[in-house]
Design a protein around this motif. Structure first.
Motif, mmCIF file in Angstrom:
data_model
loop_
_atom_site.group_PDB
_atom_site.id
_atom_site.type_symbol
_atom_site.label_atom_id
_atom_site.label_comp_id
_atom_site.label_asym_id
_atom_site.label_seq_id
_atom_site.Cartn_x
_atom_site.Cartn_y
_atom_site.Cartn_z
ATOM 1 N N PRO A 35 2.918 7.829 6.461
ATOM 2 C CA PRO A 35 3.869 7.239 7.406
ATOM 3 C C PRO A 35 4.082 5.745 7.130
ATOM 4 O O PRO A 35 3.158 5.025 6.759
ATOM 5 C CB PRO A 35 3.204 7.455 8.757
ATOM 6 N N LYS A 36 5.289 5.315 7.326
ATOM 7 C CA LYS A 36 5.682 3.928 7.066
ATOM 8 C C LYS A 36 4.891 2.947 7.935
ATOM 9 O O LYS A 36 4.610 1.827 7.520
ATOM 10 C CB LYS A 36 7.179 3.783 7.325
ATOM 11 N N GLU A 37 4.505 3.381 9.112
ATOM 12 C CA GLU A 37 3.787 2.512 10.052
ATOM 13 C C GLU A 37 2.341 2.254 9.621
ATOM 14 O O GLU A 37 1.693 1.360 10.149
ATOM 15 C CB GLU A 37 3.783 3.125 11.458
ATOM 16 N N ARG A 38 1.804 3.047 8.697
ATOM 17 C CA ARG A 38 0.393 2.920 8.293
ATOM 18 C C ARG A 38 0.220 2.261 6.925
ATOM 19 O O ARG A 38 -0.893 1.892 6.568
ATOM 20 C CB ARG A 38 -0.266 4.296 8.266
ATOM 21 N N LEU A 39 1.293 2.131 6.179
ATOM 22 C CA LEU A 39 1.204 1.593 4.827
ATOM 23 C C LEU A 39 2.184 0.450 4.624
ATOM 24 O O LEU A 39 3.308 0.495 5.114
ATOM 25 C CB LEU A 39 1.488 2.684 3.786
ATOM 26 N N LYS A 40 1.736 -0.555 3.888
ATOM 27 C CA LYS A 40 2.589 -1.682 3.541
ATOM 28 C C LYS A 40 2.547 -1.847 2.023
ATOM 29 O O LYS A 40 1.468 -1.851 1.426
ATOM 30 C CB LYS A 40 2.083 -2.960 4.217
ATOM 31 N N VAL A 41 3.702 -1.987 1.414
ATOM 32 C CA VAL A 41 3.751 -2.216 -0.030
ATOM 33 C C VAL A 41 3.374 -3.668 -0.294
ATOM 34 O O VAL A 41 4.038 -4.591 0.160
ATOM 35 C CB VAL A 41 5.161 -1.919 -0.597
ATOM 36 N N LYS A 42 2.281 -3.858 -1.013
ATOM 37 C CA LYS A 42 1.799 -5.197 -1.348
ATOM 38 C C LYS A 42 2.340 -5.669 -2.688
ATOM 39 O O LYS A 42 2.554 -6.854 -2.896
ATOM 40 C CB LYS A 42 0.264 -5.230 -1.379
ATOM 41 N N GLU A 43 2.506 -4.720 -3.602
ATOM 42 C CA GLU A 43 2.993 -5.054 -4.939
ATOM 43 C C GLU A 43 3.696 -3.834 -5.525
ATOM 44 O O GLU A 43 3.257 -2.709 -5.336
ATOM 45 C CB GLU A 43 1.828 -5.449 -5.842
ATOM 46 N N MET A 44 4.772 -4.090 -6.240
ATOM 47 C CA MET A 44 5.468 -3.023 -6.951
ATOM 48 C C MET A 44 6.031 -3.616 -8.224
ATOM 49 O O MET A 44 6.632 -4.693 -8.200
ATOM 50 C CB MET A 44 6.592 -2.461 -6.078
ATOM 51 N N LEU A 59 3.989 0.868 -10.981
ATOM 52 C CA LEU A 59 2.741 0.534 -10.291
ATOM 53 C C LEU A 59 3.076 0.091 -8.871
ATOM 54 O O LEU A 59 3.919 -0.794 -8.672
ATOM 55 C CB LEU A 59 2.017 -0.597 -11.002
ATOM 56 N N VAL A 60 2.428 0.714 -7.889
ATOM 57 C CA VAL A 60 2.597 0.306 -6.500
ATOM 58 C C VAL A 60 1.208 0.159 -5.883
ATOM 59 O O VAL A 60 0.358 1.018 -6.019
ATOM 60 C CB VAL A 60 3.405 1.350 -5.687
ATOM 61 N N VAL A 61 1.010 -0.977 -5.223
ATOM 62 C CA VAL A 61 -0.240 -1.239 -4.509
ATOM 63 C C VAL A 61 0.094 -1.260 -3.019
ATOM 64 O O VAL A 61 1.009 -1.971 -2.587
ATOM 65 C CB VAL A 61 -0.858 -2.602 -4.927
ATOM 66 N N PHE A 62 -0.652 -0.465 -2.260
ATOM 67 C CA PHE A 62 -0.434 -0.374 -0.816
ATOM 68 C C PHE A 62 -1.575 -1.024 -0.049
ATOM 69 O O PHE A 62 -2.721 -1.053 -0.519
ATOM 70 C CB PHE A 62 -0.390 1.103 -0.375
ATOM 71 N N GLU A 63 -1.264 -1.502 1.135
ATOM 72 C CA GLU A 63 -2.263 -1.942 2.101
ATOM 73 C C GLU A 63 -2.241 -0.931 3.249
ATOM 74 O O GLU A 63 -1.160 -0.593 3.768
ATOM 75 C CB GLU A 63 -1.924 -3.336 2.642
ATOM 76 N N LEU A 64 -3.419 -0.441 3.620
ATOM 77 C CA LEU A 64 -3.531 0.449 4.763
ATOM 78 C C LEU A 64 -3.590 -0.395 6.025
ATOM 79 O O LEU A 64 -4.467 -1.252 6.181
ATOM 80 C CB LEU A 64 -4.782 1.320 4.636
ATOM 81 N N LEU A 65 -2.638 -0.189 6.915
ATOM 82 C CA LEU A 65 -2.539 -0.988 8.134
ATOM 83 C C LEU A 65 -3.371 -0.375 9.257
ATOM 84 O O LEU A 65 -3.513 0.846 9.345
ATOM 85 C CB LEU A 65 -1.077 -1.089 8.567
ATOM 86 N N ASP A 66 -3.857 -1.240 10.124
ATOM 87 C CA ASP A 66 -4.586 -0.796 11.311
ATOM 88 C C ASP A 66 -3.600 -0.572 12.438
ATOM 89 O O ASP A 66 -3.111 -1.517 13.042
ATOM 90 C CB ASP A 66 -5.603 -1.858 11.756
#
Length: 67
Positions: A35-44, A59-66
């Protein structure tokens, strides 16, 4: 087909061309997530690699959001 996927998923990539690896002229690679609400694209980024495949890796790096 991409429009159908985007009804439920978010694309983490930009418009950078990925095919062919030697002279990219079209985009054929995507990274979908939800879900878009739980992940943020940090790098692509699209990697410059002309040897390992017929298209360039993404390459995509995600941040898992709280949430």
């Amino acid at each position: 087909a991409i429009k159908t996927v985007l009804e439920q998923w978010t694309d983490a990539t930009d418009r950078t061309f990925t095919f062919s690896s030697i002279k990219p002229e079209i985009k054929i690679d995507y990274v979908f997530y939800k879900p878009k609400e739980r992940l943020k694209v940090k790098e692509m980024k699209v990697l410059t690699d002309e040897i390992t495949s017929d298209h360039r890796p993404v390459l995509v790096v995600f941040e898992l959001l709280d949430n």
